[in-house]
Design an enzyme around this catalytic site. Structure first.
Site, PDB file in Angstrom:
ATOM      1  N   ASN A 127      40.262  35.247  42.369  1.00 48.12           N
ATOM      2  CA  ASN A 127      38.829  35.556  42.243  1.00 48.12           C
ATOM      3  C   ASN A 127      38.461  36.971  42.663  1.00 48.12           C
ATOM      4  OD1 ASN A 127      35.786  34.854  42.341  1.00 48.12           O
ATOM      5  ND2 ASN A 127      36.241  35.437  44.451  1.00 48.12           N
ATOM      6  N   TYR A 166      37.329  48.961  35.125  1.00 46.71           N
ATOM      7  CA  TYR A 166      37.124  47.542  35.474  1.00 46.71           C
ATOM      8  C   TYR A 166      37.344  46.666  34.241  1.00 46.71           C
ATOM      9  CZ  TYR A 166      34.305  43.434  36.896  1.00 46.71           C
ATOM     10  OH  TYR A 166      33.842  42.175  37.190  1.00 46.71           O
TER      11      TYR A 166
HETATM   12  N1  LIG Z   1      28.864  38.913  40.206  1.00 47.17           N
HETATM   13  C1  LIG Z   1      28.922  39.086  38.896  1.00 47.17           C
HETATM   14  O1  LIG Z   1      27.917  39.304  38.188  1.00 47.17           O
HETATM   15  C2  LIG Z   1      30.262  39.019  38.216  1.00 47.17           C
HETATM   16  C3  LIG Z   1      30.322  39.186  36.836  1.00 47.17           C
HETATM   17  C4  LIG Z   1      31.552  39.147  36.204  1.00 47.17           C
HETATM   18  C5  LIG Z   1      32.692  38.919  36.954  1.00 47.17           C
HETATM   19  N2  LIG Z   1      32.616  38.762  38.299  1.00 47.17           N
HETATM   20  C6  LIG Z   1      33.844  38.568  39.037  1.00 47.17           C
HETATM   21  O2  LIG Z   1      33.705  37.502  39.957  1.00 47.17           O
HETATM   22  C7  LIG Z   1      34.551  37.749  41.086  1.00 47.17           C
HETATM   23  C8  LIG Z   1      33.793  37.643  42.385  1.00 47.17           C
HETATM   24  O3  LIG Z   1      32.640  38.408  42.368  1.00 47.17           O
HETATM   25  P1  LIG Z   1      31.566  38.238  43.555  1.00 47.17           P
HETATM   26  O4  LIG Z   1      30.527  39.286  43.295  1.00 47.17           O
HETATM   27  O5  LIG Z   1      31.155  36.835  43.703  1.00 47.17           O
HETATM   28  O6  LIG Z   1      32.489  38.535  44.823  1.00 47.17           O
HETATM   29  P2  LIG Z   1      32.393  39.542  46.041  1.00 47.17           P
HETATM   30  O7  LIG Z   1      32.415  40.923  45.490  1.00 47.17           O
HETATM   31  O8  LIG Z   1      31.287  39.113  46.914  1.00 47.17           O
HETATM   32  O9  LIG Z   1      33.805  39.330  46.735  1.00 47.17           O
HETATM   33  C9  LIG Z   1      34.173  38.098  47.315  1.00 47.17           C
HETATM   34  C10 LIG Z   1      35.072  38.346  48.510  1.00 47.17           C
HETATM   35  O10 LIG Z   1      36.244  39.091  48.121  1.00 47.17           O
HETATM   36  C11 LIG Z   1      36.688  39.794  49.266  1.00 47.17           C
HETATM   37  N3  LIG Z   1      37.616  40.856  48.854  1.00 47.17           N
HETATM   38  C12 LIG Z   1      37.316  42.039  48.241  1.00 47.17           C
HETATM   39  N4  LIG Z   1      38.436  42.758  48.037  1.00 47.17           N
HETATM   40  C13 LIG Z   1      39.483  42.020  48.529  1.00 47.17           C
HETATM   41  C14 LIG Z   1      40.885  42.230  48.611  1.00 47.17           C
HETATM   42  N5  LIG Z   1      41.444  43.358  48.156  1.00 47.17           N
HETATM   43  N6  LIG Z   1      41.657  41.257  49.163  1.00 47.17           N
HETATM   44  C15 LIG Z   1      41.101  40.120  49.637  1.00 47.17           C
HETATM   45  N7  LIG Z   1      39.763  39.865  49.584  1.00 47.17           N
HETATM   46  C16 LIG Z   1      38.960  40.802  49.032  1.00 47.17           C
HETATM   47  C17 LIG Z   1      35.381  40.307  49.886  1.00 47.17           C
HETATM   48  O11 LIG Z   1      35.537  40.568  51.274  1.00 47.17           O
HETATM   49  C18 LIG Z   1      34.407  39.150  49.635  1.00 47.17           C
HETATM   50  O12 LIG Z   1      34.243  38.316  50.767  1.00 47.17           O
HETATM   51  C19 LIG Z   1      35.177  39.125  40.854  1.00 47.17           C
HETATM   52  O13 LIG Z   1      36.441  38.996  40.268  1.00 47.17           O
HETATM   53  C20 LIG Z   1      34.214  39.775  39.886  1.00 47.17           C
HETATM   54  O14 LIG Z   1      34.830  40.802  39.135  1.00 47.17           O
HETATM   55  C21 LIG Z   1      31.427  38.801  38.941  1.00 47.17           C
END
Ligand SMILES: NC(=O)c1ccc[n+]([C@@H]2O[C@H](COP(=O)([O-])OP(=O)(O)OC[C@H]3O[C@@H](n4cnc5c(N)ncnc54)[C@H](O)[C@@H]3O)[C@@H](O)[C@H]2O)c1
Length: 280
Positions: A101, A165
């Protein structure tokens, strides 16, 4: 914790990377996925490079009667990735589910993306899937197989103004197909969830940092998304898609891509209002 009718992954053991979330309103995709897996009977290894964030998830799981452990580590560090699988085996004796994730985004075309930013984004978003999976797959195979769920982005399917990305998230789909083909004979399934722009604490923070009005962005999205006028995506939408791929309900499905995007991937063109997709 697994109530009747809510044991869709009962008895299974899962790793969720990025299982914490930045502080703020709403729920992140990793946290939502971890909570749903636990609610449906899985024991969960919560991986985060900021372990305090994953501790919050762990407490919520345990308060609801579920089982979880936190493992501090970075998905870009091979030795850490090995520890994630070992932690699952040590704490719960097996590994059935891996949800990759973690994802980090930066806006920019090829012309305005610095080389070190390009390398960082490919390493965090794409190489990490290879890195975590190469330890998880043998552990899953040892008990008959398992399910890997990779969280990609609408940027894999449509231009959103995030060149590095999107390249990484598109590569995640190709890699998942390769993995599905190569490791299917071991009983390992590999599928991809493609979130559109979902409302998570990270996207709210990103909007603030870019000086954007999230309300306005969501209004723009609502005007072009098939479902935008009636609902906004949240971390839960992504979590439920991941839960389906993690469960035996999808046992005849591998190498597939499920867009969880309010219909964004069937509407053209990509719109500026979706440019927050992908997190920070
Ligand atoms: N939020 C959106 O609109 C969206 C849209 C498309 C895709 N995504 C994808 O969903 C996923 C999660 O997004 P989100 O916004 O919920 O998460 P987020 O950015 O809040 O991250 C979740 C957790 O990941 C941890 N993290 C970051 N880098 C890390 C690393 N190198 N190793 C271990 N942990 C790490 C952070 O500390 C955080 O607690 C991502 O892959 C993102 O690309 C999100």
């Amino acid at each position: 914790m697994a109530e009747p009718g809510r044991g869709r992954v009962a008895g299974k053991v899962a790793i969720v990377t990025g299982a914490g979330q930045v502080p703020g309103p709403g729920v992140g995709t990793g946290k939502a996925t971890a909570l749903l897996l636990a609610r449906h009977g899985a024991a969960v290894v919560l991986v985060d490079n900021t372990p305090d964030r994953a501790e919050v998830t762990r407490k919520e799981i345990e308060q609801a009667g579920g089982r979880a452990v936190v493992v501090a580590g970075d998905v870009t560090v091979a030795a850490d990735c090995e520890r994630f699988t070992q932690a699952a085996l040590d704490a719960f004796g097996r590994l059935d589910i891996l949800v990759n994730n973690v994802g980090v985004s930066r806006p920019g075309s090829v012309l305005d993306t610095a080389e070190d930013t390009w390398d960082d984004l490919l390493r965090i978003n794409l190489k990490s899937v290879y890195q975590v999976s190469r330890f998880a797959i043998p552990a899953m195979a040892a008990t008959g197989g398992g399910s890997i769920v990779n969280i990609s982005s609408i940027g894999a399917l449509r231009a959103i103004g995030f060149a590095a990305y999107s390249a990484a998230k598109g590569g995640m789909i190709s890699l998942s197909q390769e993995m599905a083909a190569a490791h299917g004979p071991l009983g390992v399934r590999v599928n991809v969830v493609v979130p559109g722009s979902v409302r998570t604490p990270r996207t709210q923070g990103a909007a603030e940092r870019l000086g954007q009005d999230l309300g306005e962005i969501q209004k723009t999205a609502a005007s072009v998304l098939p479902l935008g006028a009636v609902t906004h995506g949240t971390g839960w939408d992504v979590g439920y898609a991941a839960l389906f791929f993690a469960s035996d309900e999808s046992s005849w499905i591998s190498g597939q891509v499920l867009a969880t995007d309010g219909g964004a991937s069937v509407t053209l063109p990509a719109v500026a209002g979706l440019r927050l997709g992908g997190g920070r």
